[in-house]
Motif scaffolding. Structure first.
Motif, PDB file in Angstrom:
ATOM      1  N   THR A  87     -18.364 -80.337  29.275  1.00  0.00           N
ATOM      2  CA  THR A  87     -18.049 -81.682  29.741  1.00  0.00           C
ATOM      3  C   THR A  87     -16.854 -82.259  28.979  1.00  0.00           C
ATOM      4  O   THR A  87     -16.184 -83.157  29.477  1.00  0.00           O
ATOM      5  N   TYR A  88     -16.612 -81.751  27.775  1.00  0.00           N
ATOM      6  CA  TYR A  88     -15.475 -82.170  26.945  1.00  0.00           C
ATOM      7  C   TYR A  88     -14.716 -80.941  26.476  1.00  0.00           C
ATOM      8  O   TYR A  88     -15.314 -79.879  26.237  1.00  0.00           O
ATOM      9  N   ILE A  89     -13.392 -81.088  26.324  1.00  0.00           N
ATOM     10  CA  ILE A  89     -12.597 -80.095  25.607  1.00  0.00           C
ATOM     11  C   ILE A  89     -12.054 -80.757  24.345  1.00  0.00           C
ATOM     12  O   ILE A  89     -11.422 -81.820  24.412  1.00  0.00           O
ATOM     13  N   TRP A  90     -12.328 -80.124  23.217  1.00  0.00           N
ATOM     14  CA  TRP A  90     -11.744 -80.569  21.958  1.00  0.00           C
ATOM     15  C   TRP A  90     -10.503 -79.711  21.717  1.00  0.00           C
ATOM     16  O   TRP A  90     -10.597 -78.544  21.392  1.00  0.00           O
ATOM     17  N   ARG A 153      -4.303 -83.265  33.624  1.00  0.00           N
ATOM     18  CA  ARG A 153      -4.901 -82.084  34.255  1.00  0.00           C
ATOM     19  C   ARG A 153      -6.369 -81.936  33.857  1.00  0.00           C
ATOM     20  O   ARG A 153      -7.211 -81.556  34.675  1.00  0.00           O
ATOM     21  N   THR A 154      -6.655 -82.208  32.602  1.00  0.00           N
ATOM     22  CA  THR A 154      -8.031 -82.084  32.111  1.00  0.00           C
ATOM     23  C   THR A 154      -8.941 -83.074  32.827  1.00  0.00           C
ATOM     24  O   THR A 154     -10.051 -82.724  33.261  1.00  0.00           O
ATOM     25  N   HIS A 155      -8.478 -84.298  32.961  1.00  0.00           N
ATOM     26  CA  HIS A 155      -9.272 -85.300  33.677  1.00  0.00           C
ATOM     27  C   HIS A 155      -9.446 -84.922  35.150  1.00  0.00           C
ATOM     28  O   HIS A 155     -10.526 -85.105  35.726  1.00  0.00           O
ATOM     29  N   VAL A 161     -11.297 -85.425  27.112  1.00  0.00           N
ATOM     30  CA  VAL A 161     -10.412 -84.902  26.063  1.00  0.00           C
ATOM     31  C   VAL A 161     -10.774 -85.459  24.699  1.00  0.00           C
ATOM     32  O   VAL A 161     -10.896 -86.680  24.518  1.00  0.00           O
ATOM     33  N   LEU A 162     -10.922 -84.554  23.720  1.00  0.00           N
ATOM     34  CA  LEU A 162     -11.057 -84.927  22.314  1.00  0.00           C
ATOM     35  C   LEU A 162      -9.887 -84.344  21.539  1.00  0.00           C
ATOM     36  O   LEU A 162      -9.424 -83.238  21.842  1.00  0.00           O
TER      37      LEU A 162
END
Length: 621
Positions: A87-90, A153-155, A161-162
């Motif tokens: 759900t998140y990319i760090w 792009r991530t959204h 995004v972290l």
């Protein structure tokens, strides 16, 4: 008890009269935090993720070993990360940090190899907080724009995004070349004639010049005009880990300087403190408290940095070595972030269990690393130094904050899960992953390459094997096979790697969609250890449930022994689940192939289980 080789462990607890009280606390905490589903953080070391070069020469340059770029996170790559269950990319290593590469043509000064670790540099020696690492851009002059495009792009891929913020220390040669209007650089207004002043950004060693520490030869002895045994810093500053020596030790964080937050050299606080009772107040009340307070200059600088990235669409932060900064500062900054973005995900690296509640309740952190407790115990178990039963005490101690303790088995600081120094094989890591993911309502984090069994065997140069180097330009072999030259389809992966990734995908996606994993928890280990024949030392079991779902998790941490036994589900669980005497079918949720029958008689349940080495079942009633 017969002798047995144990490879990994589990955790769980809450029983007897303590269970109801502690689980009510857990439910209340989850309601207050509006918990809807388990979050999954996918950590990537941004410099390494997209690197297709397989040369892997120790101390290799970008030209020799290659480097990944923001643009390598294509729509396809992001889709696959999302599909894995994240759900998140760090994005680790994004802020511009010191590197040994000439970017003077775009106005960046060269860094001195004698105060930089490795050739690619440490991501935790940030040189300019208002821009990003030029190595990561196709066009370094447009690096910030390229990162903004990656955020978008991530959204678009449905992920958040972290990035890192490292408030405790900055690069020895910090240069804010991209400060927004009105932002004064770190140290620009410091009084360098004194060791300490509240609004100085640094601590000083007055009238004393900095000296290069006695380290191994920078760049492995390579000739470089900047390597001359000198680094201009007068007066010398305290080093990032708190060393007060003008000539730091080789094991100090000599590439960084410590930031002053208004803690006097004797350890006393030179700023307003939170009144009694603020541990029970929300972020808005914390924000209101600080509105009219005079705080140290460093507090304002880092608050403004966090809000700058929040305004660019960053959804949260991982705060490095948060416990080296006072929790009053975190109250000040985190409440400001939350007022700007109430959904911000705030994760902190804290290793002192005695301070966990202060950083959660007073510092307004959402999540802390569960490293010292759950992670360390799992590592002990898989290496034969402890039994899985020990994890029960951990869950019991942390029942009131369990949701806030992020679980992981792999990250950039730790030995790879599959390395000989940890689990030894990816297969031995599987029961750890099941337990780490399902024992708690907290978020789960995995590190890129973990899902395909990356063992970190490369000799990168400055960095050592077993940890994928964060200081060097290097390739990540198992990940590169899955990446398949940018196709991100596993086209070069071995069958074992594909099967392992399928295991992670099933587990993470199940955890995201399970209401029981956000609900109640109880160990059934004690009753089975005492009463069940054939319940070997490597077995661990517990239950999780919500109104909608009831789960029974059984894991075998033994690498050698298949166990067969009749598992007991104690009467208090049967009562809480409202089960009458009779037979109930349970199906394993990982592969939907294994079923079992729970027979309830006289208010107690029993079911036959046969479980292979390193196997786990997540049975759903």
């Amino acid at each position: 008890m017969k002798k047995i080789t144990i490879v990994a462990g589990l955790s769980a607890v809450l029983c007897a009269t303590a269970c109801k009280t502690k689980m009510n606390t857990m439910d209340k905490t989850n309601q207050e935090n509006n918990v809807r589903q388990k979050e999954v953080v996918y950590q990537v070391f941004t410099r390494l993720f997209g690197n297709k070069n397989t040369t892997n020469k120790p101390w290799g340059t970008i030209e020799e070993n290659g480097v990944g770029k923001f643009n390598d996170f294509t729509d396809k790559a992001l889709f696959e990360i999302k599909d894995l269950g994240a759900t998140y990319i760090w994005y680790t290593g994004v802020p511009h940090h010191a590197v040994i590469r000439d970017y003077t043509n775009i106005g960046i000064s060269n860094d001195d190899p004698e105060v930089v670790k490795g050739r690619a540099g440490s991501p935790y020696a940030v040189k300019d907080y208002y821009n990003v690492n030029p190595d990561l851009a196709m066009n370094p002059a447009n690096r910030l724009q390229e990162f903004e495009e990656l955020i978008a792009r991530t959204h678009k891929a449905g992920l958040k995004v972290l990035i890192d913020i490292v408030p405790n220390h900055i690069a020895r040669k910090y240069e804010g070349k991209n400060n927004p209007k009105g932002v004064v650089d770190f140290g620009a207004n410091d009084d360098v004639s004194v060791e300490y002043k509240r609004d100085n950004n640094f601590y000083y060693i007055p009238n004393t010049a900095f000296e290069i520490p006695d380290t191994d030869k920078p760049l492995n002895g390579e000739s470089n005009p900047a390597i001359d045994g000198k680094f201009s810093e007068f007066p010398a500053k305290w080093t990032g880990n708190g060393s007060r020596m003008a000539k730091p030790d080789r094991n100090d964080w000599y590439e960084t300087v410590k930031v002053n937050y208004g803690i006097r050299p004797d350890g006393t606080k030179d700023f307003p403190e939170l009144p009694w009772g603020y541990d029970a107040k929300n972020y808005q009340e914390h924000f209101d408290f600080w509105k009219d307070k005079d705080v140290p200059d460093s507090w304002k600088k880092f608050r403004d940095i966090a809000l700058y990235w929040t305004d660019k669409g960053v959804d949260g932060f991982r705060f490095d070595m948060a416990e080296m900064v006072p929790y009053e500062f975190w109250s000040y900054m985190n409440s400001a972030i939350k007022v700007r973005n109430p959904e911000a995900f705030l994760l902190a690296e804290v290793y002192n269990p005695a301070e966990y509640r202060n950083y959660i309740r007073l510092g307004k952190m959402d999540y802390l690393y569960d490293k010292v407790e759950t992670y360390d115990k799992l590592k002990d178990i898989i290496q034969g130094r402890a039994l899985p039963d020990d994890l029960s005490n951990i869950q019991n101690r942390m029942a009131d904050i369990e949701h806030h303790m992020l679980h992981f088995l792999d990250n950039h600081d730790e030995q790879r899960l599959a390395s000989p120094e940890f689990a030894g094989t990816p297969q031995k890591g599987k029961p750890l992953m099941v337990v780490s993911t399902t024992i708690s309502s907290s978020p789960t984090m995995i590190y890129f390459g973990q899902e395909v069994g990356e063992a970190g065997n490369e000799n990168a140069g400055f960095g050592t094997h077993s940890r994928t180097s964060i200081f060097d330009y290097i390739g990540v072999p198992n990940h590169q096979r899955w990446m398949n030259n940018g196709k991100f389809d596993g086209g070069q992966s071995t069958q074992e790697e594909k099967d392992l990734r399928d295991f992670y995908k099933r587990l993470l996606n199940f955890s995201r969609n399970s209401s029981a994993l956000m609900g109640q928890f109880q160990e059934i280990q004690t009753v089975n250890r005492e009463r069940t024949a054939g319940y070997d030392p490597g077995i661990y079991s517990f239950v999780r449930w919500s109104d909608q779902q009831k789960l029974l998790v059984v894991t075998n941490f033994s690498w050698l022994t298949t166990s067969s036994f009749e598992l007991i589900v104690p009467s208090d669980v049967i009562s809480k689940w409202n089960l009458r005497d009779g037979s109930y079918t349970l199906t394993d949720q990982m592969y939907q192939k294994q079923t079992a029958t729970l027979k309830v008689q006289n208010g107690e349940g029993k079911m036959k289980v046969t479980i292979a080495p390193s196997e786990s079942f997540i049975f759903q009633l």
